[in-house]
Design an enzyme around this catalytic site. Sequence first.
Site, short mmCIF file in Angstrom:
data_model
loop_
_atom_site.label_atom_id
_atom_site.label_comp_id
_atom_site.label_asym_id
_atom_site.label_seq_id
_atom_site.Cartn_x
_atom_site.Cartn_y
_atom_site.Cartn_z
N CYS A 142 0.72 -1.17 -0.03
CA CYS A 142 0.08 -0.10 0.09
C CYS A 142 0.76 1.32 -0.06
CB CYS A 142 -1.09 0.21 1.23
SG CYS A 142 -0.35 -0.38 2.79
N1 LIG Z 1 -4.58 -3.80 5.07
C1 LIG Z 1 -3.90 -3.13 4.18
O1 LIG Z 1 -3.82 -2.10 4.04
C2 LIG Z 1 -3.05 -3.94 3.07
C3 LIG Z 1 -2.52 -5.28 3.41
N2 LIG Z 1 -1.67 -6.08 2.56
C4 LIG Z 1 -1.32 -7.23 2.66
O2 LIG Z 1 -2.44 -8.16 2.57
C5 LIG Z 1 -2.45 -9.19 3.18
C6 LIG Z 1 -3.88 -9.42 3.84
O3 LIG Z 1 -3.82 -8.32 4.70
P1 LIG Z 1 -5.25 -7.80 5.62
O4 LIG Z 1 -6.52 -8.22 4.74
O5 LIG Z 1 -4.91 -6.72 5.94
O6 LIG Z 1 -4.86 -9.00 6.74
P2 LIG Z 1 -6.00 -9.34 7.83
O7 LIG Z 1 -5.08 -9.78 9.02
O8 LIG Z 1 -7.00 -8.48 8.09
O9 LIG Z 1 -6.49 -10.95 7.31
C7 LIG Z 1 -5.59 -12.01 7.03
C8 LIG Z 1 -6.55 -13.10 6.37
O10 LIG Z 1 -5.72 -14.52 6.41
C9 LIG Z 1 -6.36 -15.39 7.13
N3 LIG Z 1 -5.32 -16.24 7.88
C10 LIG Z 1 -4.33 -15.57 8.76
N4 LIG Z 1 -3.54 -16.63 8.76
C11 LIG Z 1 -3.56 -17.86 8.11
C12 LIG Z 1 -3.13 -18.95 7.96
N5 LIG Z 1 -2.09 -19.39 8.75
N6 LIG Z 1 -3.67 -19.85 6.95
C13 LIG Z 1 -4.67 -19.40 6.31
N7 LIG Z 1 -5.29 -18.33 6.60
C14 LIG Z 1 -4.91 -17.55 7.45
C15 LIG Z 1 -7.14 -14.86 8.11
O11 LIG Z 1 -8.41 -15.51 8.16
P3 LIG Z 1 -8.60 -16.69 9.28
O12 LIG Z 1 -7.78 -16.45 10.47
O13 LIG Z 1 -10.06 -16.70 9.75
O14 LIG Z 1 -8.35 -17.85 8.45
C16 LIG Z 1 -7.65 -13.53 7.28
O15 LIG Z 1 -8.91 -13.95 6.50
C17 LIG Z 1 -1.19 -9.16 4.19
O16 LIG Z 1 -0.26 -9.73 3.61
C18 LIG Z 1 -1.10 -7.74 4.08
O17 LIG Z 1 0.33 -7.44 4.21
C19 LIG Z 1 -1.49 -5.35 1.33
C20 LIG Z 1 -1.89 -4.06 1.03
C21 LIG Z 1 -2.61 -3.16 1.85
C1 LIG Z 2 -0.11 0.29 9.55
C2 LIG Z 2 0.47 -1.08 9.15
O1 LIG Z 2 0.89 -1.72 9.68
N1 LIG Z 2 0.84 -1.07 7.49
C3 LIG Z 2 1.46 -2.13 6.99
C4 LIG Z 2 1.45 -2.23 5.50
C5 LIG Z 2 0.21 -3.00 5.04
C6 LIG Z 2 0.87 -3.72 3.78
O2 LIG Z 2 0.68 -3.23 2.48
O3 LIG Z 2 1.60 -4.76 3.90
P1 LIG Z 2 2.43 -5.71 3.21
O4 LIG Z 2 3.42 -5.11 2.30
O5 LIG Z 2 3.12 -6.55 4.19
O6 LIG Z 2 1.61 -6.46 2.27
C7 LIG Z 2 2.66 -2.41 7.46
O7 LIG Z 2 3.30 -1.38 7.87
O8 LIG Z 2 3.25 -3.53 7.51
#
Ligand SMILES: NC(=O)C1=CN([C@@H]2O[C@H](COP(=O)(O)OP(=O)(O)OC[C@H]3O[C@@H](n4cnc5c(N)ncnc54)[C@H](OP(=O)(O)O)[C@@H]3O)[C@@H](O)[C@H]2O)C=CC1
Ligand SMILES: CC(=O)N[C@@H](CCC(=O)OP(=O)(O)O)C(=O)O
Length: 332
Positions: A142
Amino acid sequence: MSESSQKKTPSKTLGIVGARGFTGAELIGLLANHPGFELQYVSSRELAGTPLSDHIDRFTGDLRFEELSPEDVAQKGADVCVLALPNKISGDFVAAIERTKPDTIIIDISADHRFDRDWTYGMPERFRDTIRGATRIANPGCYATGIQLGLAPVVELAIAPPMAFGVSGYSGAGATPSPKNDLNILRDNLMPYSLTGHIHEAEASHHLGHRVGFSPHVAPYFRGITLTLSVQLARPHSAAQIRERFDAFYAGEALVEICDAIPLVKDNAGKHFLRIGGIEVDAAGERLALVVTLDNLLKGAATQALQNANLACGFDELAGINLDTDTSEKNT
Ligand SMILES: NC(=O)C1=CN([C@@H]2O[C@H](COP(=O)(O)OP(=O)(O)OC[C@H]3O[C@@H](n4cnc5c(N)ncnc54)[C@H](OP(=O)(O)O)[C@@H]3O)[C@@H](O)[C@H]2O)C=CC1
Ligand SMILES: CC(=O)N[C@@H](CCC(=O)OP(=O)(O)O)C(=O)O
């Protein structure tokens, strides 16, 4: 075209692994209005058995969350598999798909493949042609999206590593409890972290081909990123000259908006596009400052993933992405 008037005649199936999380939820919301994708499965261990419609307002079908092993996911055989898992978990899912149905298009939203030469880096505004028809796509981070799109038109002018001061809403830290999404800690506060060496510093440097410095912070609002970028210029420029570069670089790009004023992060929340504005140079014309805002869950994750899925499948890049409305899930 209004969302409700988009005719749905699905021709490709798509599954989401890690669908309970914030990014997965946003993507499900977008797919509800997509004319070509049918959502085939959504995985969550915690919500297994729960109807998806109980969790996502815009989803109206019968699908339920399922707990799916890597082998289960591969057996489902969807045309597209989106991995919305925490970092360092995607490997077993990718391996199982490669054994069973290697022609599946995999879009990894985590950071696991962003430095992998065998994967395509999915930033359409910079690398659109390589994404069309790709089958392994690493969705950008992000902050890294904002840093790269904010610097790409001017990075060649820099005499030193540009610096990025970033602030994210706490949804950036995901749904799993941590100090970075604990409102008791964040209230009336701003939390700096990873002041050097954040993975998005390496990601932006790698894909810009130019070193950048980045210091992130997390704030007590839910969604949105604001980045203040600072660039030491090799030779003097006026703000108007810099603005011309941005206008030319992003001409025709639907998801990048260049504005005069300093963009405010709350105006970008729930919006698909990224905004670049407040372009200023100092009196000597040698230090450039500008501000980028984006929604971390949309252009920083789900919207970009959908652009990539569309390009990989040969759909219109913006299918399912309605620029006129606030399409965010109400998950604050
Ligand atoms: N939040 C953000 O702004 C952004 C996030 N990202 C990246 O996107 C990815 C997802 O982020 P986000 O949606 O915020 O994460 P969350 O922590 O909100 O969700 C993670 C998901 O993964 C599942 N999960 C966790 N551990 C496991 C496992 N061991 N096996 C299977 N399923 C698992 C969880 O569901 P359950 O535990 O029910 O199985 C949940 O659905 C991350 O890698 C993050 O770094 C990228 C850009 C922006
Ligand atoms: C506020 C906050 O914690 N933000 C996350 C960024 C989310 C993201 O884009 O993470 P990945 O690159 O791991 O997909 C962080 O700094 O790790």
